[in-house]
Design a protein around this motif. Sequence first.
Motif, PDB file in Angstrom:
ATOM      1  N   TRP A 379       7.090  -5.941   3.170  1.00  0.00           N
ATOM      2  CA  TRP A 379       5.972  -5.142   2.670  1.00  0.00           C
ATOM      3  C   TRP A 379       5.701  -5.464   1.203  1.00  0.00           C
ATOM      4  CZ3 TRP A 379       1.950  -2.986   4.545  1.00  0.00           C
ATOM      5  CH2 TRP A 379       1.170  -2.118   3.780  1.00  0.00           C
ATOM      6  N   PHE A 397      -2.725   2.746   1.194  1.00  0.00           N
ATOM      7  CA  PHE A 397      -1.578   3.417   1.815  1.00  0.00           C
ATOM      8  C   PHE A 397      -0.681   3.988   0.716  1.00  0.00           C
ATOM      9  CE2 PHE A 397      -2.464  -0.354   4.539  1.00  0.00           C
ATOM     10  CZ  PHE A 397      -3.027   0.324   5.605  1.00  0.00           C
ATOM     11  N   ILE A 402       4.338   5.086   3.275  1.00  0.00           N
ATOM     12  CA  ILE A 402       4.872   3.803   3.725  1.00  0.00           C
ATOM     13  C   ILE A 402       6.387   3.872   3.835  1.00  0.00           C
ATOM     14  CG2 ILE A 402       5.270   1.415   2.976  1.00  0.00           C
ATOM     15  CD1 ILE A 402       2.554   1.744   4.175  1.00  0.00           C
ATOM     16  N   TRP A 418       4.174  -2.786  13.364  1.00  0.00           N
ATOM     17  CA  TRP A 418       3.835  -1.951  12.210  1.00  0.00           C
ATOM     18  C   TRP A 418       3.176  -2.800  11.118  1.00  0.00           C
ATOM     19  CZ3 TRP A 418       5.703  -1.705   7.080  1.00  0.00           C
ATOM     20  CH2 TRP A 418       5.343  -0.550   6.375  1.00  0.00           C
ATOM     21  N   LYS A 422      -0.816  -2.679   9.776  1.00  0.00           N
ATOM     22  CA  LYS A 422      -1.150  -2.444   8.367  1.00  0.00           C
ATOM     23  C   LYS A 422      -2.002  -3.579   7.801  1.00  0.00           C
ATOM     24  CE  LYS A 422       1.119   1.395   8.011  1.00  0.00           C
ATOM     25  NZ  LYS A 422       0.351   2.670   8.016  1.00  0.00           N
TER      26      LYS A 422
END
Length: 540
Positions: A379, A397, A402, A418, A422
């Motif tokens: 991420w 987000f 998150i 996931w 996103k």
Amino acid sequence: MWKIGIVDDDRAVLQGIRKAIPWDELNAEWAGEASNGEEGLEMIASASPDIVITDLYMPVMNGLDMIEQLRKNTGYSGKVIILSGYSDFEYARQALRLNVSDYLSKPISLPTLKSVLNEAISDLEEREEMRMKQDELLQKLQLYEPFVEKEWVKSAAAGALLQSGLQSEIPEPYRYWTDHDHTVIGIELVYDQRAAKLSLPDWSLLRFAISNMACEITQAAFPRFDHTDLHTNRSVIIIHHDRTEPAERVRQRLEQLGVRLIDCVRNYLKLKIRIGIGERKSCIRDIGISTEEAFRAIDVTSRPAVPEHELYFYSAQEPGNAEAKSPVRPVKLYLELAGAIRTSQEHQAQTIIRNYMKRLEQEGGITKPYVSMLAGELWGIIAFAFYETGTVVDDIFPYDGITREMAKLQRPSELAEWLITKIGLVFGSREWGGNGKHRQAVDFMIEYIHEHYAEDLTLGGLADKVYISRNYLSMIFKNMTGETFNNYLTRVRVEKARELLMEKNALVYEVAEKVGYKNVPYFSTVFKKFTGMNPTELVK
């Protein structure tokens, strides 16, 4: 303006053609005249006309011999129009072989002359336009050549080079690699409490500061090296050392370098880094393996570190390493994923994630803590890649949400879906403004600022280099970095000034000059605005 020269042994014809040509209408000018082929060659050599109108039957040297010498001996590439009082098929055939534009018979009407000259000038304009496009393309290629070479270094570090092993694939500045051994030093910036509070622009500048520091320190220990950022908080230094140097000696020097890097980043930037060192490789294609080993050494927390420092050496002889499976190459994965996002390739990014998570599922033994760790790292890479294209994912987000969602993930397949969801939402949101051409221009500007911050940089000057108007470039830069050009330049200068001041090797006015400020009071004002302190406080 196009230049026209005339070669004819008949003075009346010379004067008649000169008067008949509509010079202003054709945007043309008279270049000169000659009465035979030899004089014609001299006139053409001195005046360089774009178009030559010539007779064939002339004393001393005829028109065809003149044209042949022009083409073969001087490389003349202009237009040649033959104007002859005789219609001779053999002459016409030879003229065609010599790339003559037109073969006209005397007398010639004014409309015909005008039409022929118009056509010749039109061809010249097309040729000139093509030449200018080629020159522009060459300039752009030369402009971006350093970036291509740096991407090659990054590919080498990630193990993503082609497998053919051809010498011609190696850019010229890096040909010497083939005569050296290589060891990769992996640098990981730790997300501690201070780092967690940094904004993305600050994070970007800190990466720049660490890069500068790493290069300066490494240069003193290993003259032959290359540094490249991989993603978000990781970068590497590829050391190229003499193949005859003993392994133990190399290890000692690498340890000294690593310890100094850790200490300097901690003392000057108040940040914490971990360093892993891969094994020595003799083949360029194996540099990527050394990179994986360097970061594996960091990731295996049970591995002993150099006393009082987070500096780890990888060794295949350590328990578990000899039997370890071939690495999945996460460094290469991260590089490819960030690249796909920067170039707006949503489908490619999804494919990279799915394929990697599928391999993890097949290998088995993946724990929930590992999935959480991987989620955080991926991420971070995704967020930074989007940020580099002008999109702040935190605006889409919230970070707390998150974090909660990542904590619930248990399997690689869940993580894959996931992440893909996103990424799709970011690409589909109004926040997304990625553009490949614009991204290249901004990448060049940022790199240029970091390398030439001490010079008199202006947005207009850089606009000329990337072939984009000043006002439009200003808007693109602001959209993709979140800052104006002048503000970003100032931040880079102040960051470099802070490094120099903390080294305590130069006075304030000397540092000001080194980072591009001639007015010391103004420099002090800017420095305090960005850092909250006066520059004199750092030199005490």
